[in-house]
Enzyme design. Sequence first.
Site, mmCIF file in Angstrom:
data_model
loop_
_atom_site.group_PDB
_atom_site.id
_atom_site.type_symbol
_atom_site.label_atom_id
_atom_site.label_comp_id
_atom_site.label_asym_id
_atom_site.label_seq_id
_atom_site.Cartn_x
_atom_site.Cartn_y
_atom_site.Cartn_z
ATOM 1 N N SER A 100 28.402 37.689 39.242
ATOM 2 C CA SER A 100 28.427 39.048 38.687
ATOM 3 C C SER A 100 27.062 39.676 38.876
ATOM 4 C CB SER A 100 28.775 39.001 37.191
ATOM 5 O OG SER A 100 28.546 40.258 36.581
ATOM 6 N N TYR A 139 26.480 35.450 29.009
ATOM 7 C CA TYR A 139 27.186 35.815 30.239
ATOM 8 C C TYR A 139 26.203 35.932 31.397
ATOM 9 C CZ TYR A 139 30.453 38.190 33.366
ATOM 10 O OH TYR A 139 31.262 38.521 34.437
#
Length: 269
Positions: free
Chosen positions: A147, A160
């Site tokens: 990501s 995350y």
Amino acid sequence: MSSNKKSELAARRVAITGASGGLGRELALCFARQGWRVAVADVREAEGEAVVGELRTLGADAFYQHCDVREETDFETLLAACEQHWDGVDVLVNNAGVASTGRIERESLESWQRLLDINTLGVVRGCKVFAPAMKAQGGGHIVNIASIAGIASSPKMSSYNASKAAVISLSETLRAELSGDNIGVTVVCPHLFRTGLLDSMLTTSERAKAGVGKAMEASPLSAADIAQMIYRAVQKNKFMLLPHRATHWMWWLKRLSPSLHQWFSARTA
């Protein structure tokens, strides 16, 4: 891509984790439309079998295999199934993942452990199990879905961000480590886009979750668009894929001026 890599991928066999929905489903459809045989790996059997039905409608050779990326034995079973069906696999896509938001003092260690077990160690397990098989058959390709969060390191997303940054580092390592074995590696760093990530999001703030959902809806790219980009990246043996043009500056800014990048990130805290 080398001539050896082209010939090796001519067998057209791909295994995709988290393939029962979202980007995983679109990847399965994209590869199937190009004539690939597809292993749909996921923990959701009904949804996975439904995707297999879609693939077979397209004329693809496909099957569903239960795979919890938190279990190394599930990856071993997935590999064995690919070998049984097709005598091997050419591309592994480590796609399964979950999202999270929250300040460092509010997110529990249990949440951290679950996130890292899926997002980071899930990728590690896939690479660990499939790399030796690809070496033995003379080559292959691994796609790891990370990501832009692993690069941008935005505030209030520490777990995350860390999980995806680790996937990027792992991919960089494997790109060099496996190149001599004719195994390509691609790491994908998309911004938020419309997918099912919200359904599994771990968060202590509904407001933050709503903000993520809004950002997803604003994405100029769909999951199908990104799947097509990933497919082309595999064909070209491209390492870093940043699907969203708006994120390219983050990549360069962090490398050219880490202090300026840090200042910019702090403004959004």
